[in-house]
Design a protein around this motif. Structure first.
Motif, PDB file in Angstrom:
ATOM      1  N   LYS A  62       0.657  -1.229  -0.013  1.00 18.32           N
ATOM      2  CA  LYS A  62       0.120  -0.012  -0.050  1.00 18.32           C
ATOM      3  C   LYS A  62       0.830   1.409   0.025  1.00 18.32           C
ATOM      4  N   LEU A  63       2.041   1.278  -0.383  1.00 15.00           N
ATOM      5  CA  LEU A  63       2.925   2.294  -0.285  1.00 15.00           C
ATOM      6  C   LEU A  63       2.570   3.443  -1.315  1.00 15.00           C
ATOM      7  N   LYS A  64       2.181   2.844  -2.512  1.00 13.77           N
ATOM      8  CA  LYS A  64       1.738   3.461  -3.726  1.00 13.77           C
ATOM      9  C   LYS A  64       0.473   4.318  -3.318  1.00 13.77           C
ATOM     10  N   LYS A  65      -0.563   3.801  -2.659  1.00 11.30           N
ATOM     11  CA  LYS A  65      -1.687   4.575  -2.276  1.00 11.30           C
ATOM     12  C   LYS A  65      -1.242   5.440  -1.323  1.00 11.30           C
ATOM     13  N   VAL A  66      -0.531   5.390  -0.200  1.00 14.15           N
ATOM     14  CA  VAL A  66      -0.153   6.509   0.475  1.00 14.15           C
ATOM     15  C   VAL A  66       0.401   7.448  -0.214  1.00 14.15           C
ATOM     16  N   ASN A  67       1.374   7.389  -1.181  1.00 17.19           N
ATOM     17  CA  ASN A  67       2.154   8.210  -2.018  1.00 17.19           C
ATOM     18  C   ASN A  67       1.217   9.039  -2.830  1.00 17.19           C
ATOM     19  N   ASP A  68       0.247   8.356  -3.460  1.00 13.94           N
ATOM     20  CA  ASP A  68      -0.733   9.001  -4.194  1.00 13.94           C
ATOM     21  C   ASP A  68      -1.859   9.978  -3.607  1.00 13.94           C
ATOM     22  N   THR A  69      -2.154   9.418  -2.280  1.00 15.70           N
ATOM     23  CA  THR A  69      -3.090   9.994  -1.550  1.00 15.70           C
ATOM     24  C   THR A  69      -2.542  11.203  -0.569  1.00 15.70           C
ATOM     25  N   TYR A  70      -1.639  11.026  -0.119  1.00 14.90           N
ATOM     26  CA  TYR A  70      -0.923  11.866   1.065  1.00 14.90           C
ATOM     27  C   TYR A  70       0.335  12.526   0.706  1.00 14.90           C
ATOM     28  N   GLY A  71       1.037  12.115  -0.365  1.00 11.81           N
ATOM     29  CA  GLY A  71       2.260  12.649  -0.852  1.00 11.81           C
ATOM     30  C   GLY A  71       3.657  11.834  -0.451  1.00 11.81           C
ATOM     31  N   HIS A  72       4.567  12.116  -1.356  1.00  5.10           N
ATOM     32  CA  HIS A  72       5.863  11.199  -1.137  1.00  5.10           C
ATOM     33  C   HIS A  72       6.260  11.377   0.309  1.00  5.10           C
ATOM     34  N   SER A  73       6.142  12.495   0.964  1.00  5.16           N
ATOM     35  CA  SER A  73       6.796  12.735   2.291  1.00  5.16           C
ATOM     36  C   SER A  73       6.054  11.757   3.107  1.00  5.16           C
ATOM     37  N   ALA A  74       4.782  11.529   3.040  1.00  7.53           N
ATOM     38  CA  ALA A  74       3.900  10.502   4.019  1.00  7.53           C
ATOM     39  C   ALA A  74       4.599   9.374   3.689  1.00  7.53           C
ATOM     40  N   GLY A  75       4.954   8.839   2.448  1.00  4.54           N
ATOM     41  CA  GLY A  75       5.478   7.645   2.005  1.00  4.54           C
ATOM     42  C   GLY A  75       6.706   7.474   2.461  1.00  4.54           C
ATOM     43  N   ASP A  76       7.697   8.436   2.398  1.00  5.58           N
ATOM     44  CA  ASP A  76       9.046   8.472   3.316  1.00  5.58           C
ATOM     45  C   ASP A  76       8.831   8.260   4.512  1.00  5.58           C
ATOM     46  N   GLU A  77       7.932   8.837   5.291  1.00  2.00           N
ATOM     47  CA  GLU A  77       7.716   8.545   6.731  1.00  2.00           C
ATOM     48  C   GLU A  77       7.458   7.178   7.094  1.00  2.00           C
ATOM     49  N   LEU A  78       6.540   6.499   6.025  1.00  2.00           N
ATOM     50  CA  LEU A  78       6.325   5.108   6.240  1.00  2.00           C
ATOM     51  C   LEU A  78       7.438   4.107   6.162  1.00  2.00           C
TER      52      LEU A  78
END
Length: 171
Positions: free
Chosen positions: A57-73
């Motif tokens: 689900k990283l792509k979903k986080v990146n697409d929904t909340y932005g790459h900074s949220a994905g980086d935090e994950l």
């Protein structure tokens, strides 16, 4: 008189960057290659469990909340892996994107994987993370001084991880 060469702080920093992932502080692919070369020189027999990890689900986080949220994950997951691995004689690294690898003493592997799962479940339930961590893992056993190649073992772990990821997606 013999000249001695002193490595500067800048040179040490550059050398460290060559083997480290800057986002997570874990080793990178080059770090894995160095680790494998270092342990391959050792003629003792040892058993490792190679574990390939991939975030779901990283792509979903990146697409929904932005790459900074994905980086935090990614960083949060890396912290959990790092806390569970014995860095004196085991290895954990980020291979790129949302893929990680760990080489764990086989005697500890089941307990380490269980700890990782429990710790992530606790964090997911605590609300500490803004986004929950979901991951797939594929283990494969490696025995040195066998006819098995560690790179083949890494491929087997990747295959097992993708099988788990595929079954996760079907749910």
């Amino acid at each position: 008189m013999q000249d001695t060469y002193v490595i500067s702080a800048e040179e040490k920093s550059i050398a460290k960057l060559a083997y480290m992932d800057t986002l997570t502080g874990l080793y990178n692919r080059r770090g894995l290659e160095k680790y494998i070369n270092d342990i391959s020189v050792d003629e003792k027999k040892y058993e490792l469990t190679v574990c390939s990890f991939d975030l779901n689900k990283l792509k979903k986080v990146n697409d929904t909340y932005g790459h900074s949220a994905g980086d935090e994950l990614i960083k949060s997951f890396a912290i959990e892996l790092n806390n569970s691995i014995n860095l004196e004689n085991e290895f954990v690294g980020r291979m790129g994107g949302d893929e990680f690898i760990a080489l764990i003493n086989t005697k500890r592997a089941d307990a380490v994987l269980k700890d990782i799962k429990q710790n992530i479940q606790k964090k997911n339930n605590s609300g500490e993370f803004k986004h929950k961590i979901y991951y797939s893992v594929g283990p494969a056993k490696y025995i040195s001084n066998n006819e098995q190649d560690i790179q083949d073992c890494i491929r087997m772990a990747d295959y097992a991880m993708y099988e788990m990821k595929s079954s996760y997606r079907k749910k």
